[in-house]
Enzyme design. Structure first.
Site, mmCIF file in Angstrom:
data_model
loop_
_atom_site.group_PDB
_atom_site.id
_atom_site.type_symbol
_atom_site.label_atom_id
_atom_site.label_comp_id
_atom_site.label_asym_id
_atom_site.label_seq_id
_atom_site.Cartn_x
_atom_site.Cartn_y
_atom_site.Cartn_z
ATOM 1 N N LYS A 210 0.865 -1.243 -0.089
ATOM 2 C CA LYS A 210 -0.042 -0.161 -0.076
ATOM 3 C C LYS A 210 1.034 1.423 0.048
ATOM 4 O O LYS A 210 1.853 1.489 0.830
ATOM 5 C CB LYS A 210 -0.807 0.235 1.225
ATOM 6 C CG LYS A 210 -2.033 1.186 0.982
ATOM 7 C CD LYS A 210 -2.684 1.609 2.385
ATOM 8 C CE LYS A 210 -1.765 2.943 3.041
ATOM 9 N NZ LYS A 210 -1.865 4.019 2.197
ATOM 10 N N THR A 265 4.773 6.639 14.913
ATOM 11 C CA THR A 265 4.704 5.541 15.980
ATOM 12 C C THR A 265 3.301 5.270 16.504
ATOM 13 O O THR A 265 3.092 4.034 16.625
ATOM 14 C CB THR A 265 5.448 6.064 17.085
ATOM 15 O OG1 THR A 265 6.740 6.306 16.715
ATOM 16 C CG2 THR A 265 5.542 5.338 18.426
ATOM 17 N N GLU A 266 2.378 6.078 16.211
ATOM 18 C CA GLU A 266 0.964 6.060 16.643
ATOM 19 C C GLU A 266 0.286 4.975 15.541
ATOM 20 O O GLU A 266 -0.337 3.979 16.292
ATOM 21 C CB GLU A 266 0.016 7.198 16.486
ATOM 22 C CG GLU A 266 0.529 8.252 17.344
ATOM 23 C CD GLU A 266 1.739 9.089 16.965
ATOM 24 O OE1 GLU A 266 2.439 9.346 18.236
ATOM 25 O OE2 GLU A 266 2.414 9.056 16.180
ATOM 26 N N GLY A 268 2.054 2.706 14.074
ATOM 27 C CA GLY A 268 2.981 1.297 14.491
ATOM 28 C C GLY A 268 2.179 0.531 15.362
ATOM 29 O O GLY A 268 2.317 -0.646 15.444
ATOM 30 N N GLU A 286 9.400 0.761 10.944
ATOM 31 C CA GLU A 286 10.415 1.799 11.202
ATOM 32 C C GLU A 286 9.524 3.556 11.422
ATOM 33 O O GLU A 286 8.711 3.843 10.443
ATOM 34 C CB GLU A 286 11.192 2.040 9.623
ATOM 35 C CG GLU A 286 12.554 2.865 9.946
ATOM 36 C CD GLU A 286 12.428 4.309 9.376
ATOM 37 O OE1 GLU A 286 11.993 5.086 10.325
ATOM 38 O OE2 GLU A 286 12.550 4.621 8.352
ATOM 39 N N CYS A 320 12.149 11.191 9.289
ATOM 40 C CA CYS A 320 12.015 10.470 10.625
ATOM 41 C C CYS A 320 13.206 10.738 11.291
ATOM 42 O O CYS A 320 13.085 10.851 12.527
ATOM 43 C CB CYS A 320 11.447 9.101 10.670
ATOM 44 S SG CYS A 320 12.735 8.180 9.229
ATOM 45 N N GLU A 417 7.448 14.942 17.505
ATOM 46 C CA GLU A 417 8.096 15.133 15.985
ATOM 47 C C GLU A 417 7.339 16.270 15.397
ATOM 48 O O GLU A 417 5.949 15.863 15.088
ATOM 49 C CB GLU A 417 8.073 13.886 15.580
ATOM 50 C CG GLU A 417 8.488 13.590 14.237
ATOM 51 C CD GLU A 417 8.500 12.167 13.527
ATOM 52 O OE1 GLU A 417 9.694 11.705 12.843
ATOM 53 O OE2 GLU A 417 7.538 11.277 13.849
#
Length: 518
Positions: A210, A265-266, A268, A286, A320, A417
């Site tokens: 995707k 990260t959320e 992830g 990652e 990132c 971030e």
């Protein structure tokens, strides 16, 4: 993600030491490249979404619609997984293919991408907003290098013979995991596609990928090249679509064996949870970062300022691993801030197709608004706005290069971030202090230290909890060197030999023999 050893300023592109290109060698771009592919790529065929739905992809430099793109959802993921599973069946052409032939196909793909590099750079700039000169001279050469690197590994990823006790012959096989779901971000569309496809295909897996809804166009063009160079049907399937629908369907799919994700990260967390609640598929992630960039008082000032500028502002700050917490030793702090402000003010923001442009627009309205919100937060919480801080153009998603001084560790801009052209400069006194402060974050993706003292360099680098540490440089990547994070910056590694592990099952085979001899 990367700059790959850019030195000095981007307009002088002959200083991109990683590339064989010079400014004179960069072909003049077409600012309106034709879009050839905007449908789903399943089983080597172009298909409309089952639902018939499409979504607009936007030119971030103007805010205008480039074209409509097919929008995959769960039904399309099911079709793609079925195609990938069929391509992976025991005895299929892909499973029967010699490993050296897989490597040849990857090399042919690299050749085709290199052949069409100018067009792909134009399309990347149109859809993503990054400067064309960077797309052509940094992104595309490293895409090609990544595919060629993994092409070389295809017939060299070997098992072992193991001398177990007794009359047995024991060996291991490195086998592909199976059907791999891959979800890539919008900040380096072509490069992240290469990082994912390279090791997966070299080791014999099949893929359902995707691509980010903000930047689907170059990935779809590469899909056409995958078909052109001869990959069998169903080996690679490319789906443009939304995270909550297509991405979530991949993460929870019961017939996907592994998922690899690059992004926040959320999200992830959501992918890890989906794996746990479905078939316990393998997961590599990652994720985000808030990387410390540490400048010691003995560092070469000119070089540290320039490298720190690029560490933060490269790719519009949309990296990132951006050096987004710049820690500067107290006795050089004021000079470093002054020079960094001067450099930020010289940064050329504008039309990404202009070869002099260093900074294009942010990728979309959502990111644009989010970054401006962080700038407002910095001012409200007491950081000193040294330059920038506002919108840089009448249309499009352009933001001025922004520098904050007097930043404290507890400020929002020092904790979260930002993913934009906003530099935070913090002051420290001792090595012990800065190592402790640098590690005081949920992230652990990357870090850097600038110093002329090798003992200090080793001391600091050993103390930093990060997957990559650069010394007297920043954003230096190679397909040969692994990349990935500690803590909430993810798990697993991409690139290098380590990247193959995440696409491999190790099978132990033990055979009874009449008599074993040494």
């Amino acid at each position: 993600m990367l700059r790959v050893a850019i030195s000095r300023t981007l307009p002088r592109l002959n200083t991109l030491s990683v590339c064989r290109y010079s400014a004179a060698a960069i072909p003049a771009p077409s600012t309106q490249p034709e879009v050839h592919y905007n449908k789903l790529f399943i089983n080597n065929q172009w298909q409309d979404a089952v639902s018939g739905k499409t979504f607009p992809t936007i030119n971030p430099a103007t805010g205008e619609v480039i074209c409509e793109v097919g929008e995959a959802d769960e039904a399309d993921v099911d079709k793609a997984v079925k195609a990938a599973r069929d391509a992976f069946r025991f005895g299929s052409p892909w499973r029967r293919m010699d490993a050296s032939q897989r490597g040849l196909l990857l090399n042919r793909l690299a050749d085709a991408i290199e052949r069409d590099a100018a067009y792909l750079a134009e399309l990347e700039t149109l859809d993503n907003g990054k400067p064309y000169a960077v797309a052509y001279s940094v992104d595309l050469p490293n895409v090609v290098k990544c595919f060629r690197y993994y092409a070389g590994w295809a017939d060299k990823w070997e098992g072992k013979t193991i001398p177990i006790d007794g009359d047995y012959f024991c060996y291991t096989r490195h086998e592909p995991i199976g059907v791999c779901g891959q979800i890539i971000p919008w900040n380096f569309p072509l490069l992240m596609q290469a990082w994912k496809l390279g090791p997966a295909l070299a080791t014999g897996n099949t893929v359902v990928m995707k691509v980010a809804e903000q930047t689907p166009l170059t990935a779809l063009y590469v899909a056409s090249l995958i078909k052109e160079v001869g990959f069998p049907e169903g080996v690679v399937n490319i789906l443009p679509g939304m995270g909550p629908s297509a991405g979530a369907a991949i993460a929870r799919h019961m017939d996907i064996d592994k998922v690899a994700f690059t992004g926040s990260t959320e999200v992830g967390h959501l992918i890890q949870q989906a794996s746990g609640s479905s078939n316990l598929k393998k997961v590599t992630l990652e994720l985000g970062g808030k990387s410390p960039n540490i400048i010691l008082s003995d560092a070469n000032m000119e070089d540290a300022v320039e490298q720190s500028h690029l560490a933060l502002f490269f790719n519009q700050g949309q990296c990132c691993c951006a050096g987004s917490r710049t820690y500067v030793q107290a006795d050089i702090y004021n000079e470093f801030v002054e020079r960094s402000v001067e450099r930020a003010k010289r940064r050329v923001v504008g039309n990404p197709f202009d070869l002099n442009t260093e900074q294009g627009p942010q990728v979309d309205q959502e990111q644009f608004s989010k970054i401006l919100g962080y700038i407002s937060s910095g001012k409200k919480e007491g950081a000193k706005l040294m330059c920038g801080g506002g919108v840089a153009a009448d249309r499009g998603y352009f933001i001025q290069p922004t520098v904050f001084g007097d930043v404290q560790d507890n400020m929002t801009i020092a904790r979260e971030e930002i993913f934009g052209p906003v530099m935070q400069i913090l002051k420290f006194k001792t090595l012990e202090e800065v190592v402790e402060r640098a590690n005081d974050t949920k992230y652990g993706l990357a870090a850097a230290v600038f110093t002329k003292d090798i003992d200090k360099a080793h001391y600091v680098s050993n103390g930093l909890r990060a997957g990559t540490v650069w010394i007297n440089c920043y954003d230096v990547f190679g397909a040969q060197a692994p990349f990935g994070g500690y803590k909430a910056s993810g798990n697993g590694r991409e690139l290098g030999e380590y990247g193959l592990d995440n696409y491999t099952e190790v099978k132990t085979v033990t055979i009874k023999v009449p008599q074993k001899n040494s």
